[in-house]
Design an enzyme around this catalytic site. Structure first.
Site, PDB file in Angstrom:
ATOM      1  N   CYS A 178       0.839  -1.184   0.000  1.00 17.48           N
ATOM      2  CA  CYS A 178       0.000   0.000   0.000  1.00 17.48           C
ATOM      3  C   CYS A 178       0.892   1.259   0.000  1.00 17.48           C
ATOM      4  CB  CYS A 178      -0.988  -0.029   1.165  1.00 17.48           C
ATOM      5  SG  CYS A 178      -2.380   1.108   0.958  1.00 17.48           S
ATOM      6  N   HIS A 210      -3.962  -4.401  -0.503  1.00 16.89           N
ATOM      7  CA  HIS A 210      -3.670  -5.065   0.777  1.00 16.89           C
ATOM      8  C   HIS A 210      -3.771  -6.580   0.585  1.00 16.89           C
ATOM      9  CE1 HIS A 210      -3.690  -1.557   3.491  1.00 16.89           C
ATOM     10  NE2 HIS A 210      -4.548  -1.056   2.619  1.00 16.89           N
ATOM     11  N   GLU A 229      -3.162  -8.903   2.624  1.00 19.62           N
ATOM     12  CA  GLU A 229      -3.689  -9.546   3.831  1.00 19.62           C
ATOM     13  C   GLU A 229      -5.210  -9.415   3.935  1.00 19.62           C
ATOM     14  OE1 GLU A 229      -3.059  -5.295   5.206  1.00 19.62           O
ATOM     15  OE2 GLU A 229      -2.219  -6.656   3.705  1.00 19.62           O
TER      16      GLU A 229
END
Length: 207
Positions: free
Chosen positions: A80, A183, A185
């Protein structure tokens, strides 16, 4: 010691750490230069503004540590805002110098006919399917939240893009330095696979 997740005061550190843990990897959240440089790989997260992040990195001396890690051959992944910091400069709230690990600049989405920030799930288009980050993967959707995007100077640094009324840099890489604008995750199965491929790259012996 596995992955050093760089703690410079800005970043979603624990969610990334948990994602690595779920993949069977080891990580340490640290702002200690010695720990970062001793790690097998380095992860630079980030949320917030480009200039503030660079100020935090410079004031702690971690900007030099990031450049040293990249020069040493350690696999380094920016996520990011962390990806944006890899470039030469960003124009968020004025022009600010970045880490200069990848040539290019970070600019604001112009908006008008589309919403800013760019937020939600967008499909990746693989430009370099042979990249170690994309090994064995199929194109799919990942989760973005950003108002600024990177313009890479070298077309060869673009590993994947997405479409948001224009081609948007999604994954970059050159040598041992990589970045993901989204992102991983928070990006379901594909995000998990991308992080896992980075972990596999970290485990490979360095020449």
């Amino acid at each position: 010691m596995g992955i050093a997740i760089v703690d410079y005061g800005l970043g979603n550190l624990h969610s990334v750490s948990k994602a690595i843990e779920r993949l069977g990897g080891e990580s340490t959240i640290t702002g200690d230069p010695e720990e970062i440089l001793a790690a097998d790989g380095v992860l630079l997260p980030g949320v917030g503004a480009f200039g503030d992040a660079m100020e935090h990195l410079r004031s702690s001396g971690l900007d030099a540590v990031m450049r040293q890690a990249a020069a040493s051959g350690q696999p380094l992944l920016g996520i990011c805002l962390g990806m944006q910091l890899l470039f030469d400069e960003g124009e968020e709230h004025g022009t600010h110098r970045g880490l200069g690990l990848l040539p290019g600049r970070v600019v604001r989405f112009k908006g008008g006919t589309y919403k800013v920030p760019h937020m939600g799930w967008n499909r990746l288009e693989f430009l370099q399917p042979e990249s170690p980050l994309l090994r064995g993967l199929a194109e799919g959707h990942v989760y973005f939240v950003h108002s600024y995007h990177a313009l890479a100077e070298r077309p060869g640094d673009l590993i994947a893009v997405t479409d948001y009324e224009q081609p948007v840099t999604a994954i970059v890489g050159h040598g041992n330095v990589f970045g993901m604008q989204f992102h991983p995750e928070k990006s379901g199965q594909l995000g998990k696979q991308l992080l896992d491929n980075f972990l596999k790259l970290v485990r490979e012996p360095r020449s």
